[in-house]
Design an enzyme around this catalytic site. Structure first.
Site, short mmCIF file in Angstrom:
data_model
loop_
_atom_site.label_atom_id
_atom_site.label_comp_id
_atom_site.label_asym_id
_atom_site.label_seq_id
_atom_site.Cartn_x
_atom_site.Cartn_y
_atom_site.Cartn_z
N SER A 1 -3.24 5.64 -27.03
CA SER A 1 -3.74 4.84 -28.14
C SER A 1 -2.76 3.76 -28.61
O SER A 1 -3.11 2.98 -29.49
CB SER A 1 -4.10 5.74 -29.31
OG SER A 1 -5.21 6.54 -28.98
N GLU B 1 9.97 -4.06 12.47
CA GLU B 1 10.73 -5.30 12.40
C GLU B 1 10.60 -6.23 13.60
O GLU B 1 10.68 -7.45 13.45
CB GLU B 1 12.21 -4.96 12.18
CG GLU B 1 12.52 -4.25 10.87
CD GLU B 1 12.16 -5.10 9.67
OE1 GLU B 1 12.53 -6.28 9.63
OE2 GLU B 1 11.47 -4.58 8.76
#
Length: 770
Positions: A359, A78
């Site tokens: 499929s 940070e």
């Protein structure tokens, strides 16, 4: 004048700065400890859940309890210059503002001191007033307290996800230990979360693991660069996967899954900021309908959970189920099934994106073919009746990426087969070739237009795209199938009907609706998916008692089985998944629920059918209103070179008596009739006398007769006999019940014996991709 003007501006800035510094005092801490709950409601206004009503999850710890490597990890993530810089960084603030304005992403440009002031003294509002206050309070605070005090406050107020405020709560939430016991790798992961808690929680969002690991590496490399970690120790680090989250007991059952899905929806669509949402106070009306939600849970319990025997079959412990249902007209999610219980299985199986869709992706290939007016390699337009070579491991033609010859399920050999039949039986070799004929890049574009997220893992433009290696979520696939049900009109799904805070409405994005594909493309796809339900791998869905279209699918190694289907009123997708409960590793489902293998036409289709039947109970039955592409309803013409014999006039009753039953063809001459080798051996000579009322499932007369199966396994016979025999047969007669499977793998050689023993010499049904 210039000098005077310059001095005036300088004096003005100095005066403004002095005034701000003197007028803005350090306020008392904000009241986050008394934060409100978020209330979630069903669409009818009844309460669904009340999230976090017990208050803030945070336990403050002194900085001395936080290991140096954890402190350094947070600084590396940070603010690496924290100890050497001033409280504010005007240069970074200007850069962040410029990047935000120019569309390079929203950035704060804040130092850790500023972030702490925002967390502890102010709030998360994105206003100029708040930023001005933050600026001056940060400067004052930096003069009055030490850097260590500021870092300690920051670590105790930052949000890490999983309702964990502060590094101690985060250590418990992700690793089940105190912060002082965290390793270097674990500390770096918690530091990673500060940037994007929701996105980088890899247990809740496994599809984001690559991004999380990338950020984790950035943190560790930053520690090395700043001299906080040796290169040798850096090399030893392995990504420390966090534990599965322990859900809030107030969110047991389906409630927690819904709350998490709604949170993700609000955050990802930038409706509410993540920090603001977790501070609470929102009243959120969802699109979920309680009767349908209850019906989904009951369907899963009746069809799957009640049949598990975890003591007798260890594999049953791995069974997971996910489901979602969407109204095609509105895009509203009316029901969702996330798992057995949010407090026991934290990951939402309806929204996770890490299981192959198998499929169930194939219909998108055909939709793309119609949408783009595609043709085969020989120039034949692709319609439901187009003939393809369905043999096992047939190399695709026309692709320059190297040889690709996919295997059919169980190595099935189908010979020449129509697209409709290939869809019924889910023939991999046909759809891989079709993807090349259409263009795999076009197939991908069509799938995205229908609703599959463009960044779905493994959604790559190659022939294999047709077989479903991509890992869209159940909800993603529901959205895409809802587009087909809605005649090609697509609008993004929505989970939220209304949201308010303090009595005021929060703006929701306009759903909008656009044409994803033409009506002909969507409707012609629906026509072949109806065949899958009527006579293909999805016949279990007939139990819904409604006209339905759908497709089955199976992931590689049977790690997941899918059924995706829809009626004119409702699109629903169900998946049964395999996952080790301890390691979270995906596992095959062989032997689960006492079955040799789990496929989409089994448990998923049964859940789909029960849910759909109950969800639509009391509503009038609607038929599909379809507009098909030219040639879609034209039967396949026989090859004159086959020389089929004229049928015996005495056998004309075979089609009339046996061709109208919806169940006949599948059991008496269809794919199941003899499985691999015996399906059509003795069909025809006694067909008119012995077939009975179940003799042909819309194709009875077409697939039988003295020339049954000669070289075409039913295509020739269907045409020759249908003229005089199949009085009530539909246009697809020579397909599912007279195709390659009707005479088994050897249909052309054995089919000539017709039908003496039709229905008595049956064998196992081979699966064609599912």
């Amino acid at each position: 004048m210039v000098l005077a003007g310059f001095i005036f501006v300088v004096l003005l800035c100095v005066g403004g700065f002095t005034a701000g510094y003197l007028l803005i005092d350090i306020p008392p801490a904000n009241a986050t400890a008394t934060k409100q709950a978020n209330v979630y409601l069903y669409a009818d206004g009844t309460e669904l859940a009340r999230d976090d009503s017990r208050g803030m999850n945070r336990e403050n710890v002194p900085l001395s309890k936080v290991p140096k490597h954890v402190q350094h990890a947070v600084l590396a993530a940070e603010d690496r210059d924290f100890y050497g810089e001033s409280a504010v960084d005007p240069k970074a603030m200007l850069r962040a503002a410029w990047n935000t304005v120019t569309g390079k992403g929203k950035q704060s440009g804040s130092t850790i001191t500023q972030q702490y002031v925002k967390n502890y003294y102010l709030g998360q509002e994105q206003t100029v007033t708040r930023k001005v206050k933050e600026f001056f309070i940060s400067i004052k605070l930096d003069r009055e307290v030490s850097k260590d005090d500021i870092l300690q406050g920051y670590l105790n107020t930052s949000y890490f996800g999983r309702n964990a405020y502060g590094v101690q709560a985060a250590a418990q939430a992700y690793y089940g230990k105190d912060v002082e016991d965290l390793t270097v790798g674990q500390g770096a992961y918690l530091a990673t979360l500060v940037n994007a808690p929701n996105a980088y929680d890899v247990a809740a969002h496994p599809e984001n693991k690559a991004n999380a690991v990338g950020r984790w590496n950035y943190v560790l490399n930053g520690m090395v660069k700043e001299g906080w970690l040796s290169s040798a120790d850096r090399e030893k680090q392995k990504f420390p996967a966090p534990e599965q989250a322990r859900g809030n007991q107030d969110l047991s059952g389906q409630r927690g899954y819904v709350v998490k899905a709604v949170e993700d929806y609000l955050i990802e669509n930038k409706i509410v900021e993540e920090d603001a949402l977790h501070r609470g106070g929102y009243r959120i009306t969802t699109t979920l309908q309680k009767p349908r939600q209850d019906a989904f849970v009951k369907a899963v319990d009746d069809q799957v959970m009640s049949k598990l025997d975890k003591k007798a079959r260890k594999i049953d412990r791995n069974v997971r189920v996910g489901g979602a249902s969407v109204d095609p007209k509105t895009g509203k999610v009316v029901a969702m099934y996330g798992g057995i219980d949010y407090t026991k299985q934290f990951v939402n199986n309806a929204t996770r994106r890490d299981y192959q869709v198998g499929s169930t992706f194939k219909p998108f290939v055909f939709t793309s073919a119609v949408q783009n007016g595609s043709t085969t390699q020989s120039g034949t337009p692709i319609t439901p009746n187009t003939i393809y070579d369905g043999n096992n491991r047939r190399p695709v033609q026309g692709w320059d990426g190297g040889q690709y010859a996919p295997a059919n399920e169980d190595d099935g050999q189908y010979g020449d087969i129509t697209v409709r039949e290939a869809t019924d039986k889910s023939v991999n070799s046909v759809y891989a070739q079709m993807a090349v004929d259409v263009g795999s890049d076009r197939v991908k574009d069509t799938a995205v237009a229908l609703g599959v997220p463009e960044k779905t893992p493994d959604l790559t433009a190659s022939p294999s795209i047709a077989l479903g290696p991509s890992t869209a979520s159940v909800l993603d696939m529901t959205e895409a199938y809802a587009t087909l049900a809605n005649h090609g009109q697509h609008g993004s799904y929505t989970l939220v009907e209304k949201i308010t805070k303090n009595g005021e409405d929060v703006a929701l994005p306009e759903r909008g609706e656009k044409t994803a594909v033409s009506r002909e493309a969507a409707d012609t796809t629906t026509s072949i998916l109806r065949s899958v339900v009527d006579s293909g791998t999805g016949t279990a869905a007939l139990a819904a008692g409604r006209p339905a279209a759908g497709k089955t699918g199976t992931a590689e190694e049977d790690k997941a089985a899918w059924f995706a289907g829809y009626t004119p009123d409702l699109a629903t997708v169900v998946a049964v998944m395999g996952q080790d409960p301890k390691t979270a590793v995906q596992t095959p489902l062989y032997g689960a629920l006492g079955e040799r293998r789990i496929n989409g036409g089994g448990y998923p289709a049964r859940v789909w059918a029960q849910f759909t039947k109950e969800a639509l109970e009391g509503k009038s039955v609607k038929e599909f209103d379809l507009e098909l592409e030219p040639g879609a309803d034209v039967p396949v013409q026989p090859d004159p070179s086959e020389g089929a014999e004229e049928p015996d006039p005495d056998e004309d009753t075979g089609g009339a008596n046996g061709g109208d039953e919806d169940t006949g063809g599948t059991a008496d001459g269809g794919a199941a009739d003899g499985g691999g080798d015996q399906g059509g051996q003795n069909q025809g000579q006694n067909q008119g006398q012995n077939q009975g009322p179940t003799g042909g499932q819309d194709q009875g007369g077409q697939t039988q007769g003295p020339t049954a199966g000669q070289d075409q396994g039913g295509q020739t016979q269907g045409q020759d006999q249908g003229q005089t025999q199949g009085q009530n047969q539909g246009p697809t007669g020579g397909g599912a019940d007279g195709g390659a499977a009707d005479g088994g793998a050897q249909g052309g050689q054995q089919g000539a014996l017709g039908g003496l023993t039709q229905g008595t010499t049956t064998g196992p049904r081979g699966r064609g991709g599912d």
